[in-house]
Write a protein that holds these residues in place. Structure first.
Motif, PDB file in Angstrom:
ATOM      1  N   ARG A  74       0.897  -1.100   0.024  1.00 61.27           N
ATOM      2  CA  ARG A  74       0.112   0.030  -0.062  1.00 61.27           C
ATOM      3  C   ARG A  74       0.792   1.156  -0.135  1.00 61.27           C
ATOM      4  NH1 ARG A  74      -2.448  -2.704   4.372  1.00 61.27           N
ATOM      5  NH2 ARG A  74      -4.327  -3.912   3.652  1.00 61.27           N
ATOM      6  N   ARG A  75       1.957   1.163   0.799  1.00 69.25           N
ATOM      7  CA  ARG A  75       2.770   2.274   0.976  1.00 69.25           C
ATOM      8  C   ARG A  75       3.428   2.855  -0.505  1.00 69.25           C
ATOM      9  NH1 ARG A  75       8.336   2.605   4.312  1.00 69.25           N
ATOM     10  NH2 ARG A  75       8.974   4.438   3.683  1.00 69.25           N
ATOM     11  N   LEU A  76       3.959   1.563  -1.303  1.00 69.33           N
ATOM     12  CA  LEU A  76       4.546   1.583  -2.624  1.00 69.33           C
ATOM     13  C   LEU A  76       3.524   2.245  -3.608  1.00 69.33           C
ATOM     14  CD1 LEU A  76       6.437  -1.240  -4.467  1.00 69.33           C
ATOM     15  CD2 LEU A  76       5.060   0.182  -5.646  1.00 69.33           C
ATOM     16  N   PHE A  77       2.388   1.969  -3.492  1.00 69.17           N
ATOM     17  CA  PHE A  77       1.618   2.521  -4.700  1.00 69.17           C
ATOM     18  C   PHE A  77       1.115   3.824  -4.366  1.00 69.17           C
ATOM     19  CE2 PHE A  77       1.056  -1.988  -5.337  1.00 69.17           C
ATOM     20  CZ  PHE A  77       1.564  -1.960  -6.839  1.00 69.17           C
ATOM     21  N   THR A  78       1.611   4.500  -3.244  1.00 66.48           N
ATOM     22  CA  THR A  78       1.269   5.922  -2.841  1.00 66.48           C
ATOM     23  C   THR A  78       2.494   6.847  -2.509  1.00 66.48           C
ATOM     24  OG1 THR A  78       0.961   5.306  -0.399  1.00 66.48           O
ATOM     25  CG2 THR A  78      -1.042   5.046  -1.703  1.00 66.48           C
ATOM     26  N   ASP A  79       3.408   5.911  -3.068  1.00 68.17           N
ATOM     27  CA  ASP A  79       4.832   6.735  -2.800  1.00 68.17           C
ATOM     28  C   ASP A  79       5.445   7.246  -4.173  1.00 68.17           C
ATOM     29  OD1 ASP A  79       7.509   7.476  -2.326  1.00 68.17           O
ATOM     30  OD2 ASP A  79       8.006   5.770  -1.082  1.00 68.17           O
ATOM     31  N   GLY A  80       5.210   8.801  -4.312  1.00 69.92           N
ATOM     32  CA  GLY A  80       5.389   9.183  -5.592  1.00 69.92           C
ATOM     33  C   GLY A  80       6.995   9.048  -6.013  1.00 69.92           C
ATOM     34  N   PRO A  81       8.101   9.291  -5.412  1.00 73.97           N
ATOM     35  CA  PRO A  81       9.343   8.853  -5.933  1.00 73.97           C
ATOM     36  C   PRO A  81       9.482   7.672  -6.383  1.00 73.97           C
ATOM     37  CG  PRO A  81       9.303  10.008  -3.674  1.00 73.97           C
ATOM     38  CD  PRO A  81       7.923  10.063  -3.932  1.00 73.97           C
ATOM     39  N   VAL A  82       8.942   6.519  -5.619  1.00 71.43           N
ATOM     40  CA  VAL A  82       9.315   5.284  -6.098  1.00 71.43           C
ATOM     41  C   VAL A  82       8.216   5.044  -7.503  1.00 71.43           C
ATOM     42  CG1 VAL A  82       8.828   2.834  -5.457  1.00 71.43           C
ATOM     43  CG2 VAL A  82       9.669   4.348  -3.851  1.00 71.43           C
ATOM     44  N   LEU A  83       7.203   5.436  -7.508  1.00 69.81           N
ATOM     45  CA  LEU A  83       6.281   5.262  -8.715  1.00 69.81           C
ATOM     46  C   LEU A  83       7.076   6.104  -9.762  1.00 69.81           C
ATOM     47  CD1 LEU A  83       2.937   5.724  -7.276  1.00 69.81           C
ATOM     48  CD2 LEU A  83       3.818   3.636  -7.892  1.00 69.81           C
ATOM     49  N   LYS A  84       7.614   7.190  -9.568  1.00 71.73           N
ATOM     50  CA  LYS A  84       8.477   7.723 -10.649  1.00 71.73           C
ATOM     51  C   LYS A  84       9.528   7.012 -11.198  1.00 71.73           C
ATOM     52  CE  LYS A  84      10.642  11.972 -11.788  1.00 71.73           C
ATOM     53  NZ  LYS A  84      11.198  13.552 -11.230  1.00 71.73           N
ATOM     54  N   SER A  85      10.158   6.308 -10.217  1.00 70.06           N
ATOM     55  CA  SER A  85      11.594   5.470 -10.426  1.00 70.06           C
ATOM     56  C   SER A  85      11.038   4.270 -11.458  1.00 70.06           C
ATOM     57  CB  SER A  85      11.906   4.945  -9.307  1.00 70.06           C
ATOM     58  OG  SER A  85      11.165   3.966  -8.878  1.00 70.06           O
ATOM     59  N   PHE A  86       9.758   3.830 -11.155  1.00 68.18           N
ATOM     60  CA  PHE A  86       9.276   2.857 -12.352  1.00 68.18           C
ATOM     61  C   PHE A  86       8.840   3.431 -13.615  1.00 68.18           C
ATOM     62  CE2 PHE A  86       8.234   0.131  -8.275  1.00 68.18           C
ATOM     63  CZ  PHE A  86       8.361  -1.066  -9.068  1.00 68.18           C
ATOM     64  N   GLY A  87       8.381   4.720 -13.755  1.00 68.82           N
ATOM     65  CA  GLY A  87       8.249   5.393 -15.051  1.00 68.82           C
ATOM     66  C   GLY A  87       9.733   5.694 -15.962  1.00 68.82           C
ATOM     67  N   VAL A  88      10.686   6.065 -14.956  1.00 67.93           N
ATOM     68  CA  VAL A  88      11.901   6.144 -15.367  1.00 67.93           C
ATOM     69  C   VAL A  88      12.850   4.943 -15.890  1.00 67.93           C
ATOM     70  CG1 VAL A  88      14.427   6.960 -14.739  1.00 67.93           C
ATOM     71  CG2 VAL A  88      12.457   8.343 -13.974  1.00 67.93           C
ATOM     72  N   THR A  89      12.367   3.951 -15.215  1.00 65.95           N
ATOM     73  CA  THR A  89      13.216   2.481 -15.559  1.00 65.95           C
ATOM     74  C   THR A  89      12.276   2.213 -16.793  1.00 65.95           C
ATOM     75  OG1 THR A  89      13.402   2.128 -13.169  1.00 65.95           O
ATOM     76  CG2 THR A  89      13.356   0.278 -14.817  1.00 65.95           C
ATOM     77  N   LEU A  90      11.160   2.181 -17.069  1.00 64.03           N
ATOM     78  CA  LEU A  90      10.427   1.812 -18.238  1.00 64.03           C
ATOM     79  C   LEU A  90      10.728   2.380 -19.289  1.00 64.03           C
ATOM     80  CD1 LEU A  90       8.257  -0.265 -19.471  1.00 64.03           C
ATOM     81  CD2 LEU A  90       6.504   1.389 -18.689  1.00 64.03           C
ATOM     82  N   GLY A  91      10.959   3.935 -19.273  1.00 69.77           N
ATOM     83  CA  GLY A  91      11.464   4.921 -20.264  1.00 69.77           C
ATOM     84  C   GLY A  91      12.689   4.494 -20.924  1.00 69.77           C
ATOM     85  N   MET A  92      13.464   4.304 -19.864  1.00 72.08           N
ATOM     86  CA  MET A  92      15.201   3.892 -20.091  1.00 72.08           C
ATOM     87  C   MET A  92      15.032   2.625 -20.808  1.00 72.08           C
ATOM     88  SD  MET A  92      17.162   5.588 -16.929  1.00 72.08           S
ATOM     89  CE  MET A  92      18.656   5.393 -17.739  1.00 72.08           C
ATOM     90  N   ALA A  93      14.524   1.493 -20.221  1.00 68.24           N
ATOM     91  CA  ALA A  93      14.549  -0.081 -20.839  1.00 68.24           C
ATOM     92  C   ALA A  93      14.044   0.185 -22.177  1.00 68.24           C
ATOM     93  CB  ALA A  93      13.767  -0.669 -19.678  1.00 68.24           C
TER      94      ALA A  93
END
Length: 311
Positions: A74-93
């Motif tokens: 629950r904390r992960l899916f409300t953690d803005g910086p961590v969610l942003k890191s998923f977007g950064v990872t997907l874009g770079m990948a």
């Protein structure tokens, strides 16, 4: 005569089955399989299961683990910086996979046109060598190379009258530089796969296309690429899995910066788990990353049903 031949063949088979060397080879084969299974269990399966279990706890190594259920998720899916890191990872990948497949295939096509065997061997060796180098060592070297003030790249650009480029000090520049370095280091694997696959394309098919008047580009896109599409799928899956776990280059070269422009999921996981001692939360991030990789890989195989041609 046929009956005699059949009897002789049956006798030879029975003799081979009872031969001590056959039993030795079987034991050796089972031993090798057992070692592989043990390696996967110790270094892959057990850590995954342990991380899954730990993701349901709050643990800082010092105190006793406290069961928190799904709170870490629950904390992960409300953690803005961590969610942003998923977007950064997907874009770079995605950028890494597209560039790696495109450049690797282009280089393989060019090298495959060379008739001399030693030329092919030379290019295969040259492109594969960066893959053998330590990723950490390459990242440190590239960090100095692309330094804004003292980097060699900006020094030579300055000789041409070009102002210093913020390779690692701007968000887009840092992400683009890391993507290019990752592609440069990993492209050897994709290149070798494509060269071997192109060499296995049946010559009679290519000769028939040439007789029909197909040009080089038409032959490439209508014949060669469809025939090597299983290899392209394999290369895409491996490249995406590796890119989704990108850590060394962004951590060593930019520490995830500037800001959070190059903070990948693995860096977030490292920061939460090993720097902040939130091992349960870090494990939850790792499990969600694993699930994301599995989902994306599954989508690749679903798309392959229509795009991949199996002979």
């Amino acid at each position: 005569m046929a009956a005699v031949t059949a009897e002789v063949r049956e006798a030879v088979v029975k003799k081979r089955r009872g031969h001590p060397s056959s039993h030795g080879e079987a034991r050796f084969g089972f031993a090798m399989i057992g070692l592989s299974v043990l390696f996967v269990a110790v270094f892959t399966a057990i850590p995954i299961v342990a991380s899954l279990g730990l993701s349901f706890f709050s643990w800082d190594v010092i105190s006793t683990p406290e069961y928190v259920g799904l709170e870490n998720y629950r904390r992960l899916f409300t953690d803005g910086p961590v969610l942003k890191s998923f977007g950064v990872t997907l874009g770079m990948a995605l950028a890494i996979v597209v560039l790696q497949l495109t450049i690797g295939l282009g280089l393989a096509v060019l090298v495959n046109q060379r008739k001399l065997v030693w030329v092919r061997t030379l290019f295969r060796t040259a492109f594969y060598l960066p893959l053998l180098a330590s990723t950490a060592a390459v990242s440190i070297f590239m960090g100095y190379l692309f330094d804004y003030k003292f980097g060699v790249v900006n020094y030579y650009l300055g000789l041409l009258g070009i102002p210093n480029v913020p390779w690692l000090t701007s968000g887009f520049g840092a992400a683009a530089t890391i993507v290019l370095i990752a592609v440069w280091q990993q492209i050897g694997f994709t290149f070798v796969l494509f060269v071997a696959s192109l060499m296995s394309v049946p010559t009679d098919v290519l000769e028939a296309a040439q007789i029909d008047g197909a040009g080089a580009m038409r032959t490439l896109f209508r014949i060669k690429i469809p025939l090597i599409s299983p290899t392209i799928l394999f290369a895409a899956v491996v490249a995406l899995i590796n890119a989704m776990q990108l850590f060394d280059q962004p951590y060593i070269m930019t520490k995830g910066g500037p800001g959070s422009a190059t903070t990948t999921v693995t860096i977030s996981m490292y920061q939460k788990g090993f720097q902040n001692l939130q091992f349960g939360y870090g494990s939850a991030i790792a499990i969600v990353l694993l699930a994301a990789i599995l989902v994306i890989t599954g989508l690749q195989f679903l798309a392959a049903r229509k795009l991949v041609f199996y002979q």
